[in-house]
Scaffold this motif. Structure first.
Motif, mmCIF file in Angstrom:
data_model
loop_
_atom_site.group_PDB
_atom_site.id
_atom_site.type_symbol
_atom_site.label_atom_id
_atom_site.label_comp_id
_atom_site.label_asym_id
_atom_site.label_seq_id
_atom_site.Cartn_x
_atom_site.Cartn_y
_atom_site.Cartn_z
ATOM 1 N N TYR A 35 102.321 3.343 53.193
ATOM 2 C CA TYR A 35 101.966 1.994 52.757
ATOM 3 C C TYR A 35 101.197 1.228 53.822
ATOM 4 O O TYR A 35 100.555 0.222 53.528
ATOM 5 C CB TYR A 35 103.225 1.197 52.411
ATOM 6 C CG TYR A 35 103.936 1.659 51.168
ATOM 7 C CD1 TYR A 35 103.266 1.819 49.964
ATOM 8 C CD2 TYR A 35 105.299 1.927 51.199
ATOM 9 C CE1 TYR A 35 103.929 2.241 48.830
ATOM 10 C CE2 TYR A 35 105.973 2.344 50.062
ATOM 11 C CZ TYR A 35 105.282 2.504 48.882
ATOM 12 O OH TYR A 35 105.942 2.923 47.762
ATOM 13 N N THR A 36 101.291 1.674 55.078
ATOM 14 C CA THR A 36 100.665 0.954 56.185
ATOM 15 C C THR A 36 99.489 1.711 56.781
ATOM 16 O O THR A 36 98.954 1.301 57.805
ATOM 17 C CB THR A 36 101.699 0.697 57.302
ATOM 18 O OG1 THR A 36 102.135 1.957 57.835
ATOM 19 C CG2 THR A 36 102.889 -0.074 56.773
ATOM 20 N N LEU A 41 93.985 4.534 50.788
ATOM 21 C CA LEU A 41 92.724 4.650 50.058
ATOM 22 C C LEU A 41 92.608 6.002 49.365
ATOM 23 O O LEU A 41 92.058 6.097 48.264
ATOM 24 C CB LEU A 41 91.543 4.433 51.001
ATOM 25 C CG LEU A 41 91.352 3.005 51.518
ATOM 26 C CD1 LEU A 41 90.166 2.941 52.465
ATOM 27 C CD2 LEU A 41 91.172 2.020 50.374
ATOM 28 N N ASP A 42 93.135 7.050 50.001
ATOM 29 C CA ASP A 42 93.138 8.362 49.347
ATOM 30 C C ASP A 42 93.894 8.296 48.025
ATOM 31 O O ASP A 42 93.453 8.838 47.005
ATOM 32 C CB ASP A 42 93.790 9.411 50.257
ATOM 33 C CG ASP A 42 92.882 9.822 51.404
ATOM 34 O OD1 ASP A 42 91.660 9.587 51.309
ATOM 35 O OD2 ASP A 42 93.400 10.367 52.392
ATOM 36 N N MET A 43 95.044 7.637 48.043
ATOM 37 C CA MET A 43 95.858 7.535 46.834
ATOM 38 C C MET A 43 95.187 6.661 45.777
ATOM 39 O O MET A 43 95.223 6.965 44.583
ATOM 40 C CB MET A 43 97.238 6.964 47.176
ATOM 41 C CG MET A 43 98.123 7.900 47.961
ATOM 42 S SD MET A 43 99.820 7.291 48.121
ATOM 43 C CE MET A 43 99.590 5.870 49.192
ATOM 44 N N LEU A 44 94.542 5.575 46.220
ATOM 45 C CA LEU A 44 94.001 4.606 45.276
ATOM 46 C C LEU A 44 92.682 5.051 44.659
ATOM 47 O O LEU A 44 92.445 4.846 43.461
ATOM 48 C CB LEU A 44 93.793 3.260 45.976
ATOM 49 C CG LEU A 44 95.031 2.562 46.537
ATOM 50 C CD1 LEU A 44 94.636 1.237 47.167
ATOM 51 C CD2 LEU A 44 96.073 2.355 45.459
ATOM 52 N N LEU A 45 91.808 5.638 45.461
ATOM 53 C CA LEU A 45 90.440 5.895 45.008
ATOM 54 C C LEU A 45 90.243 7.274 44.396
ATOM 55 O O LEU A 45 89.197 7.540 43.806
ATOM 56 C CB LEU A 45 89.465 5.708 46.176
ATOM 57 C CG LEU A 45 89.471 4.313 46.822
ATOM 58 C CD1 LEU A 45 88.423 4.239 47.923
ATOM 59 C CD2 LEU A 45 89.231 3.226 45.781
ATOM 60 N N ASP A 46 91.221 8.149 44.525
ATOM 61 C CA ASP A 46 91.101 9.490 43.954
ATOM 62 C C ASP A 46 91.654 9.477 42.529
ATOM 63 O O ASP A 46 92.785 9.878 42.272
ATOM 64 C CB ASP A 46 91.855 10.501 44.817
ATOM 65 C CG ASP A 46 91.616 11.933 44.353
ATOM 66 O OD1 ASP A 46 90.653 12.152 43.589
ATOM 67 O OD2 ASP A 46 92.398 12.824 44.745
ATOM 68 N N LEU A 76 91.246 -1.950 41.343
ATOM 69 C CA LEU A 76 91.608 -0.703 40.682
ATOM 70 C C LEU A 76 92.601 -1.022 39.579
ATOM 71 O O LEU A 76 93.644 -1.634 39.833
ATOM 72 C CB LEU A 76 92.238 0.274 41.680
ATOM 73 C CG LEU A 76 92.918 1.509 41.096
ATOM 74 C CD1 LEU A 76 91.908 2.413 40.420
ATOM 75 C CD2 LEU A 76 93.673 2.276 42.175
ATOM 76 N N VAL A 77 92.264 -0.645 38.356
ATOM 77 C CA VAL A 77 93.182 -0.793 37.229
ATOM 78 C C VAL A 77 93.718 0.594 36.902
ATOM 79 O O VAL A 77 92.951 1.496 36.541
ATOM 80 C CB VAL A 77 92.480 -1.406 36.001
ATOM 81 C CG1 VAL A 77 93.457 -1.504 34.826
ATOM 82 C CG2 VAL A 77 91.929 -2.787 36.342
ATOM 83 N N ARG A 78 95.012 0.770 37.061
ATOM 84 C CA ARG A 78 95.618 2.080 36.841
ATOM 85 C C ARG A 78 95.760 2.364 35.353
ATOM 86 O O ARG A 78 95.907 1.454 34.531
ATOM 87 C CB ARG A 78 96.983 2.146 37.527
ATOM 88 C CG ARG A 78 96.918 1.926 39.028
ATOM 89 C CD ARG A 78 98.294 2.013 39.651
ATOM 90 N NE ARG A 78 98.779 3.384 39.686
ATOM 91 C CZ ARG A 78 100.046 3.709 39.896
ATOM 92 N NH1 ARG A 78 100.954 2.758 40.044
ATOM 93 N NH2 ARG A 78 100.411 4.973 39.938
ATOM 94 N N ALA A 79 95.725 3.625 35.030
ATOM 95 C CA ALA A 79 95.788 4.040 33.629
ATOM 96 C C ALA A 79 97.161 3.760 33.033
ATOM 97 O O ALA A 79 98.165 3.664 33.744
ATOM 98 C CB ALA A 79 95.469 5.532 33.520
#
Length: 247
Positions: free
Chosen positions: A151-152, A158-163, A207-210
């Motif tokens: 989380y920090t 960014l890897d988790m969010l943008l992939d 980012l809007v998650r599915a």
């Protein structure tokens, strides 16, 4: 001076020329009044979805800091992230189903500042007086360390969010606040969407998650974030491992 009358053919030619000029002027004005939706932008909307995504990630990697604000749904429960991150750590707050704790990382050291509802000593809640405004250092061999550190960590987050899962395609133009954006949709939108800025650097802004799993906003790219380890009198020692109920 003798006025020579115009013949019918010549009069028709003059009227035709004047009409053509007037029509051209009107159409020119009409053309000027229609706005180019990409006027003054960074040109991202002209690129392919894959190129937009790669340039957005490059822009994100080019600066040391970012602020992440997320309202998510995890396993049916509300989960909120409010973190300021830089290249050496981060600081902020996590709220899991109504229970909040502050999170701080400086280098490899991860600290939590939690309330008595989250931290327990054995089967009993820790005394509020002992935990009031105190940080707990998370041991690196604690099972929770890796997850809390993620989380920090700007790169990991960014890897988790943008992939996003699924093939990317260009979506609609939109706005985040007052900033114009171009949307990228994963799996025709079933895998979520990313808004990339059309103004200045092409930072990812939202980012809007599915599946209605929540929305994340990314802001303050490159702005200074200071992280400092808590002083000894701001900490409480739980020993080699955090209580099992923590995090």
């Amino acid at each position: 001076m003798t006025v020579i009358p115009l013949g019918r053919a010549r009069r028709s030619a003059v009227v035709g020329a004047l009409s053509a000029g007037l029509f051209a002027g009107i159409t020119g004005l009409v053309g000027c009044s229609s706005e180019d939706p990409d006027a003054g932008t960074n040109g991202m909307a002209d690129l392919s979805a894959a190129k937009i995504h790669s340039q957005a990630r490059a822009a994100a990697d080019s600066v040391a800091s970012v602020t992440v604000n997320a309202d998510l749904v995890v396993k049916g429960q509300p989960y909120k992230i409010d973190m300021q991150l830089n290249s050496d750590g981060g600081t902020g707050k996590i709220t899991d189903n109504g229970v909040s704790f502050r999170l701080l990382r400086v280098g490899d050291d991860v600290f939590m500042q939690a309330d008595a509802a989250l931290l327990k000593e054995g089967d009993k809640p820790a005394k509020p007086s002992k935990l009031s405004d105190k940080y707990v250092k998370v041991p690196e061999d604690d099972p929770k360390y890796k997850r809390l550190r993620a989380y920090t960590d700007k790169g990991d987050l960014l890897d988790m969010l943008l992939d996003l899962p699924g093939k990317l395609s260009k979506g609609d133009r939109s706005t985040v606040g007052s900033v114009r954006t171009i949307q990228l949709a994963a799996g025709n939108g079933d895998g979520g969407t990313i808004d990339v800025s059309l103004e200045g650097e092409p930072y990812p802004l939202r980012l809007v998650r599915a599946g209605g799993a929540g929305t994340l906003k990314l802001s303050d790219w490159g702005q200074s974030v200071t992280v400092e380890a808590p002083a000894k009198n701001e900490m409480v020692d739980f020993g080699e491992q955090l209580p099992k109920s923590t995090g």
